[in-house]
Design a protein around this motif. Structure first.
Motif, PDB file in Angstrom:
ATOM      1  N   ILE A 188       0.967  -1.219   0.061  1.00 28.19           N
ATOM      2  CA  ILE A 188      -0.040  -0.078   0.007  1.00 28.19           C
ATOM      3  C   ILE A 188       0.832   1.212  -0.025  1.00 28.19           C
ATOM      4  N   SER A 189       0.717   2.211  -1.232  1.00 28.95           N
ATOM      5  CA  SER A 189       1.618   3.164  -1.224  1.00 28.95           C
ATOM      6  C   SER A 189       1.143   4.646  -1.311  1.00 28.95           C
ATOM      7  N   ARG A 190      -0.305   4.580  -1.439  1.00 31.83           N
ATOM      8  CA  ARG A 190      -1.083   5.668  -1.369  1.00 31.83           C
ATOM      9  C   ARG A 190      -1.596   6.060  -0.244  1.00 31.83           C
ATOM     10  N   ALA A 191      -1.974   7.569  -0.391  1.00 31.34           N
ATOM     11  CA  ALA A 191      -2.514   8.358   1.176  1.00 31.34           C
ATOM     12  C   ALA A 191      -4.060   8.339   0.849  1.00 31.34           C
ATOM     13  N   PHE A 192      -4.798   8.081   1.981  1.00 32.86           N
ATOM     14  CA  PHE A 192      -6.104   8.052   1.969  1.00 32.86           C
ATOM     15  C   PHE A 192      -6.726   9.313   2.700  1.00 32.86           C
ATOM     16  N   ASP A 193      -8.032   9.734   2.510  1.00 31.94           N
ATOM     17  CA  ASP A 193      -8.515  10.873   3.131  1.00 31.94           C
ATOM     18  C   ASP A 193      -8.791  10.451   4.612  1.00 31.94           C
ATOM     19  N   VAL A 194      -9.141   9.191   4.920  1.00 36.87           N
ATOM     20  CA  VAL A 194      -9.660   8.644   6.206  1.00 36.87           C
ATOM     21  C   VAL A 194      -8.758   7.345   6.433  1.00 36.87           C
ATOM     22  N   ILE A 195      -8.340   7.104   7.608  1.00 36.03           N
ATOM     23  CA  ILE A 195      -7.831   5.830   8.057  1.00 36.03           C
ATOM     24  C   ILE A 195      -8.576   5.572   9.325  1.00 36.03           C
ATOM     25  N   ILE A 196      -9.388   4.269   9.516  1.00 34.26           N
ATOM     26  CA  ILE A 196      -9.904   3.800  10.539  1.00 34.26           C
ATOM     27  C   ILE A 196      -9.509   2.870  11.267  1.00 34.26           C
ATOM     28  N   ASP A 197      -9.552   2.536  12.473  1.00 36.55           N
ATOM     29  CA  ASP A 197      -9.194   1.570  13.079  1.00 36.55           C
ATOM     30  C   ASP A 197     -10.163   1.291  14.417  1.00 36.55           C
ATOM     31  N   THR A 198     -10.893   0.235  14.500  1.00 36.04           N
ATOM     32  CA  THR A 198     -11.773   0.085  15.354  1.00 36.04           C
ATOM     33  C   THR A 198     -11.571  -0.872  16.325  1.00 36.04           C
ATOM     34  N   GLY A 199     -10.110  -0.971  16.756  1.00 34.38           N
ATOM     35  CA  GLY A 199      -9.776  -1.967  17.796  1.00 34.38           C
ATOM     36  C   GLY A 199      -8.550  -2.477  17.323  1.00 34.38           C
ATOM     37  N   CYS A 200      -8.134  -2.395  16.371  1.00 32.85           N
ATOM     38  CA  CYS A 200      -6.806  -3.260  16.068  1.00 32.85           C
ATOM     39  C   CYS A 200      -5.521  -2.810  16.897  1.00 32.85           C
ATOM     40  N   LEU A 201      -5.280  -1.537  17.125  1.00 33.74           N
ATOM     41  CA  LEU A 201      -4.240  -0.985  17.705  1.00 33.74           C
ATOM     42  C   LEU A 201      -4.017  -1.546  19.081  1.00 33.74           C
ATOM     43  N   GLN A 202      -5.110  -1.663  19.751  1.00 33.62           N
ATOM     44  CA  GLN A 202      -5.148  -2.227  21.264  1.00 33.62           C
ATOM     45  C   GLN A 202      -4.529  -3.557  21.515  1.00 33.62           C
ATOM     46  N   HIS A 203      -4.412  -4.313  20.374  1.00 30.52           N
ATOM     47  CA  HIS A 203      -4.240  -5.628  20.458  1.00 30.52           C
ATOM     48  C   HIS A 203      -2.483  -5.700  20.167  1.00 30.52           C
ATOM     49  N   CYS A 205      -1.613  11.868   4.612  1.00 36.90           N
ATOM     50  CA  CYS A 205      -1.039  13.316   4.233  1.00 36.90           C
ATOM     51  C   CYS A 205      -1.697  14.326   4.904  1.00 36.90           C
ATOM     52  N   ALA A 206      -1.468  15.515   4.796  1.00 39.96           N
ATOM     53  CA  ALA A 206      -1.737  16.838   5.692  1.00 39.96           C
ATOM     54  C   ALA A 206      -3.383  16.715   5.293  1.00 39.96           C
ATOM     55  N   GLY A 207      -4.111  16.727   6.366  1.00 38.59           N
ATOM     56  CA  GLY A 207      -5.557  16.928   6.247  1.00 38.59           C
ATOM     57  C   GLY A 207      -6.121  15.446   6.580  1.00 38.59           C
ATOM     58  N   SER A 208      -5.505  14.295   6.506  1.00 34.62           N
ATOM     59  CA  SER A 208      -6.098  13.127   6.507  1.00 34.62           C
ATOM     60  C   SER A 208      -6.632  12.940   7.926  1.00 34.62           C
ATOM     61  N   ARG A 209      -7.827  12.200   7.898  1.00 39.54           N
ATOM     62  CA  ARG A 209      -8.191  11.996   9.321  1.00 39.54           C
ATOM     63  C   ARG A 209      -7.932  10.663   9.790  1.00 39.54           C
ATOM     64  N   PHE A 210      -7.376  10.790  10.894  1.00 35.58           N
ATOM     65  CA  PHE A 210      -7.267   9.096  11.559  1.00 35.58           C
ATOM     66  C   PHE A 210      -8.010   9.092  12.864  1.00 35.58           C
ATOM     67  N   VAL A 211      -8.845   7.793  12.748  1.00 35.04           N
ATOM     68  CA  VAL A 211      -9.613   7.486  14.110  1.00 35.04           C
ATOM     69  C   VAL A 211      -9.363   6.324  14.393  1.00 35.04           C
ATOM     70  N   PHE A 227     -10.766   8.165  19.339  1.00 34.28           N
ATOM     71  CA  PHE A 227      -9.934   9.377  19.253  1.00 34.28           C
ATOM     72  C   PHE A 227      -9.778   9.903  17.741  1.00 34.28           C
ATOM     73  N   HIS A 228     -10.051  10.956  17.562  1.00 37.35           N
ATOM     74  CA  HIS A 228     -10.299  11.543  16.247  1.00 37.35           C
ATOM     75  C   HIS A 228      -9.007  12.447  15.955  1.00 37.35           C
ATOM     76  N   PHE A 229      -8.176  12.325  15.062  1.00 37.40           N
ATOM     77  CA  PHE A 229      -6.902  12.992  14.909  1.00 37.40           C
ATOM     78  C   PHE A 229      -7.018  13.412  13.304  1.00 37.40           C
ATOM     79  N   VAL A 230      -6.104  14.536  13.066  1.00 33.73           N
ATOM     80  CA  VAL A 230      -5.999  15.068  11.743  1.00 33.73           C
ATOM     81  C   VAL A 230      -4.467  15.140  11.535  1.00 33.73           C
ATOM     82  N   ARG A 231      -4.111  14.662  10.422  1.00 33.18           N
ATOM     83  CA  ARG A 231      -2.611  14.516  10.054  1.00 33.18           C
ATOM     84  C   ARG A 231      -2.169  16.092   9.952  1.00 33.18           C
ATOM     85  N   LEU A 232      -0.881  16.554  10.515  1.00 34.91           N
ATOM     86  CA  LEU A 232      -0.626  17.881  10.498  1.00 34.91           C
ATOM     87  C   LEU A 232       0.150  18.144   9.053  1.00 34.91           C
TER      88      LEU A 232
END
Length: 209
Positions: free
Chosen positions: A117-132, A150-156, A204-209
């Motif tokens: 995966i080499s592209r950037a996305f508008d939104v990235i979501i993780d509904t419980g992966c990180l905690q494991h 990329c700048a402005g991408s949302r990460f939840v 947690f709702h983040f936005v890429r700087l």
């Protein structure tokens, strides 16, 4: 250079292999129905669509998609979704169940390792992966997150508060992401299983700087 530094890459490969094997074993069980699994997307996914930040035409990467419930829901509403999971078995099942759905792709990929995966996305979501994910593998997760945004991408990201407080989870995600992402807001939501209403999840709702 210490022995820990020398052997860490091999140890991390073993941990990734063990993690994939563990989830494949679980998803192969016909009666596997974890308490966090839901037949509908998380409420914050639905409200995100209703409020517009999950809008038709936007590109979405879902990390740890499982059987694909949220991914197909979003694709059916016009979003372009790539859903990934460390379990090759659950990805195969999702592809069979949702073959032909426009705007939806399922890939077998480990969010902590190098991927195609080499592209950037508008939104990235993780509904419980990180905690494991073990702490030693989280650097790989964070590196991928930068590649996929990329700048402005949302990460939840969703983290359960079963064994840690909301504030402990806040400190945890801030330590991981604050150098490159701004925390816009956080919310507490009930679990997928209504009978476990006392065990809230922090979103947690983040936005890429």
């Amino acid at each position: 250079m210490g022995l820990t530094t020398i052997f860490q890459p091999a140890r991390n490969r073993f941990l990734r292999w063990r993690k994939e094997r563990y989830w494949n074993r679980l998803w192969r069980k016909p009666d596997f129905r974890p308490l966090w699994l839901s037949d509908a997307p998380r409420p914050w996914v639905i409200s995100g669509f209703e409020s517009g930040w999950l809008a038709p035409g936007k590109s979405v990467l879902e990390i740890g998609c499982g059987p694909g419930t949220a991914a197909v829901w979003l694709a059916q509403r016009g979003l372009q979704v790539l859903a990934i999971d460390v379990s090759s078995h659950v990805i195969e099942q999702a592809r069979k169940n949702y073959s032909g759905q426009p705007g939806l792709k399922f890939w077998h990929a480990d969010a902590c390792a190098s991927t195609e995966i080499s592209r950037a996305f508008d939104v990235i979501i993780d509904t419980g992966c990180l905690q494991h994910i073990p702490s030693s593998l989280r650097d790989g997760y964070c590196q991928n997150l930068l590649k996929w945004s990329c700048a402005g991408s949302r990460f939840v990201v969703t983290m359960h508060t079963k064994d840690r407080s909301r504030y402990a989870r806040l400190s945890e995600v801030q330590a991981l992401f604050s150098a490159n992402f701004n925390l816009v807001y956080s919310e507490e939501v009930p679990p997928a299983d209504p009978e476990r209403g006392n065990q809230l999840n922090s979103v947690f709702h983040f936005v890429r700087l």
